[in-house]
Design a protein around this motif. Structure first.
Motif, PDB file in Angstrom:
ATOM      1  N   GLY A 326       0.739  -1.248   0.016  1.00 40.24           N
ATOM      2  CA  GLY A 326       0.102  -0.070  -0.143  1.00 40.24           C
ATOM      3  C   GLY A 326       0.736   1.041   0.082  1.00 40.24           C
ATOM      4  O   GLY A 326       2.065   1.385  -0.370  1.00 40.24           O
ATOM      5  N   ARG A 327       0.192   2.280   0.385  1.00 41.83           N
ATOM      6  CA  ARG A 327       0.891   3.829   0.331  1.00 41.83           C
ATOM      7  C   ARG A 327       2.271   3.780   1.422  1.00 41.83           C
ATOM      8  O   ARG A 327       3.096   4.403   0.766  1.00 41.83           O
ATOM      9  CB  ARG A 327      -0.360   4.707   0.951  1.00 41.83           C
ATOM     10  CG  ARG A 327      -1.263   4.811  -0.136  1.00 41.83           C
ATOM     11  CD  ARG A 327      -2.327   5.946   0.349  1.00 41.83           C
ATOM     12  NE  ARG A 327      -2.674   5.582   1.673  1.00 41.83           N
ATOM     13  CZ  ARG A 327      -3.790   6.273   2.306  1.00 41.83           C
ATOM     14  NH1 ARG A 327      -4.103   7.562   1.535  1.00 41.83           N
ATOM     15  NH2 ARG A 327      -4.560   5.808   3.541  1.00 41.83           N
ATOM     16  N   LYS A 328       2.110   3.132   2.616  1.00 41.83           N
ATOM     17  CA  LYS A 328       3.521   3.266   3.343  1.00 41.83           C
ATOM     18  C   LYS A 328       4.586   2.630   2.537  1.00 41.83           C
ATOM     19  O   LYS A 328       5.735   3.249   2.667  1.00 41.83           O
ATOM     20  CB  LYS A 328       3.121   2.345   4.606  1.00 41.83           C
ATOM     21  CG  LYS A 328       2.139   3.269   5.590  1.00 41.83           C
ATOM     22  CD  LYS A 328       2.003   2.386   6.914  1.00 41.83           C
ATOM     23  CE  LYS A 328       3.278   2.185   7.411  1.00 41.83           C
ATOM     24  NZ  LYS A 328       3.328   1.516   8.663  1.00 41.83           N
ATOM     25  N   LEU A 329       4.451   1.579   1.996  1.00 43.05           N
ATOM     26  CA  LEU A 329       5.441   0.818   1.016  1.00 43.05           C
ATOM     27  C   LEU A 329       5.887   1.979  -0.011  1.00 43.05           C
ATOM     28  O   LEU A 329       7.097   1.807  -0.256  1.00 43.05           O
ATOM     29  CB  LEU A 329       5.010  -0.478   0.405  1.00 43.05           C
ATOM     30  CG  LEU A 329       6.125  -1.541   0.354  1.00 43.05           C
ATOM     31  CD1 LEU A 329       6.781  -1.700   1.297  1.00 43.05           C
ATOM     32  CD2 LEU A 329       5.787  -2.692  -0.596  1.00 43.05           C
TER      33      LEU A 329
END
Length: 527
Positions: A326-329
């Motif tokens: 997701g966005r964190k990655l």
């Protein structure tokens, strides 16, 4: 009569304020005209000029009073806007612009410009009758005057915004610095046993030992274990691996706590402590002086992942599962790309200098390529500056049988490794040999922060849970590197790496990078 003379011969404005001297000037002019002499004519010219000046200034002042009152109200509103939050400078500019657009400030400026135009028209050479005078309304309609006035207002607004915005960061820095200093002082005092809660553990031997070990690792948390009440502790007098005394019988926990001078009871998991026993234990505590803490069986869980939610009288603890997509990655990958590229550009002279020094130290390549295990167990070639002799891998088998540090039973490390070159020893002391790994980060094999990349031969010694390290990319630095590096035991190394895998964040990465700079100059565990 020429047009210019006709413009200059206009009569003075009527309705002049009282006391402005216009009536006396008119009488003097009429007397001179009746006499018909030259002196009276010259006096009449001077009287008309004086009448124009005095009359126009009086009218402007009379019209300026309500404008000045409105300007005062606008300025008070601007002062109120300046006191609001951090964005007060922008609010002040907006208030000033709104006032100017509505004509509240402009009226006062136009009145001042009218007075200046009157004076210029009366006293500048060529501005009298028959001369090239300046119109009375030049200051009001001249675009140049308006632009200069607008630029002045904007310049003043920008200056005040810069001044007030500079005060906020300075105060914020002072606040952060003072809090950091007090925090450091408190940490030092708690390491010595002061300003801490005296804790009595109540539960089973295994759970009490686990909690005591976790609290001993972080004395800055403010919990000092002074004893443990466990069930069936007749054969031991200390918790395993610690100096915490053990007392038998959880039913005597309140009396034992007061005998030891403890002020906090930490309940660990135990079959002997049911809901009713814990409730009766909490009822027996002195309100405000003695405290109850319940420790769950979970360990190494980051604070942002824990949420307490009371449901039907039960204090349920919700633990969010870690996500590796997701966005964190994506944000982590962008952070790695920007950070590694910037560090390569900034450290390029250092990289070039180290490459020359390694090349001059002896035969062999400048870079050492070693196969490591990355994300999802995929191998990759990790880059390092060569810090050992060329046949270092061939001599490894003979050195593995020699005595080495007990804390490195899986990872082979020696404090005085004979294979390390003199220049390599210097680079290892400050971790300079790992700088080429920035190119691994740029390529996508590694991350700036992450678990240690293991060797292929080390995988055979891994337990099943240790393989969770491969859920994220390995890093140049990590919790293991900033917590002691090679001085840590294998269990502590695995625990720190798994804690990072479960609880990583961009903010945590920034903290680890800051601690890495301190660890590099401290050179603790670097060999």
């Amino acid at each position: 009569m020429p047009p210019r003379a006709r413009r200059c011969s206009r009569r003075a404005p009527t309705g002049l304020p009282r006391g402005c001297g216009a009536a006396r000037s008119s009488r003097v002019r009429r007397m001179g005209e009746r006499r018909g002499d030259g002196e009276g004519g010259r006096h009449a010219l001077r009287s008309r000029a004086h009448e124009r000046v005095v009359g126009a200034v009086g009218v402007a002042r009379a019209a300026d009073r309500p404008a000045r009152a409105r300007v005062g109200r606008v300025r008070r509103a601007a002062r109120v806007a300046r006191t609001r939050r951090v964005g007060h400078g922008v609010q002040w500019v907006a208030a000033r612009h709104r006032a100017q657009l509505h004509g509240r400030v402009g009226r006062r400026d136009r009145a001042v410009d009218d007075r200046a135009a009157v004076v210029r028209h009366a006293f500048v050479p060529g501005a009298g009758c028959g001369g090239a005078g300046v119109p009375l309304d030049r200051g009001r309609d001249d675009p140049g005057v308006r632009r200069r006035r607008d630029r002045g207002v904007l310049a003043e607004a920008r200056h005040r915004a810069r001044v007030h915005s500079a005060r906020v960061p300075l105060g914020l820095l002072v606040l952060l610095a003072s809090r950091w200093m007090w925090r450091q002082w408190l940490n030092v005092m708690r390491r010595g046993g002061g300003y801490s809660s005296r804790v009595l553990l109540v539960g089973s031997v295994d759970s009490a030992t686990s909690v005591a070990r976790q609290l001993a690792r972080v004395p800055e948390a403010g919990y000092r274990v002074v004893g443990a009440c466990v069930h069936g502790a007749g054969v031991i007098d200390r918790l395993p691996g610690s100096n915490v005394p053990v007392y038998d019988g959880v039913e005597h926990a309140l009396q034992t706590m007061r005998d030891l001078g403890a002020d906090t009871v930490v309940v660990t998991s135990s079959d002997e402590l049911g809901p009713e026993r814990v409730k009766s234990l909490s009822w027996g505590l002195i309100p405000g002086a003695e405290h109850l803490v319940v420790a769950p069986s979970l360990i190494d869980i980051g604070g942002p992942r824990i949420h307490t939610r009371p449901v039907a009288g039960l204090p349920l603890i919700h633990v969010e599962t870690p996500r590796f997509e997701g966005r964190k990655l994506v944000a982590k990958r962008i952070f790695d790309l920007v950070g590694s590229a910037a560090l390569i550009v900034v450290l390029s002279p250092v990289l070039a200098g180290l490459a020359v020094m390694v090349r001059m130290s002896g035969d062999g390549p400048v870079l050492f390529r070693q196969e490591r295990v990355g994300i999802n167990g995929e191998p990759f070639a990790m880059l390092k500056f060569r810090s050992m002799v060329v046949d270092a891998e061939a001599r490894l088998a003979a050195l593995a049988a020699e005595r080495r540090d007990a804390g490195n039973t899986v990872m082979f490390k020696m404090k005085d490794d004979p294979r390390v070159t003199p220049i390599g020893r210097l680079m290892r002391r400050f971790s300079l040999d790992e700088l080429p790994q920035l190119f691994n980060v740029l390529r996508g094999d590694m991350s700036l922060v992450g678990p240690r990349p293991p060797l292929v031969r080390e995988l055979s010694a891994y337990d099943t849970h240790v393989h969770r390290r491969f859920l994220v990319k390995p890093g140049i630095t990590g919790l293991w590197q900033v917590s002691g590096r090679s001085d840590l035991s294998w269990e502590d190394t695995v625990r720190l790496d798994l804690y990072y895998v479960e609880n990583w964040s961009i903010t945590g990465d920034l903290v680890i990078l800051w601690r890495t700079a301190r660890a590099v100059f401290g050179s603790q565990g670097a060999y």
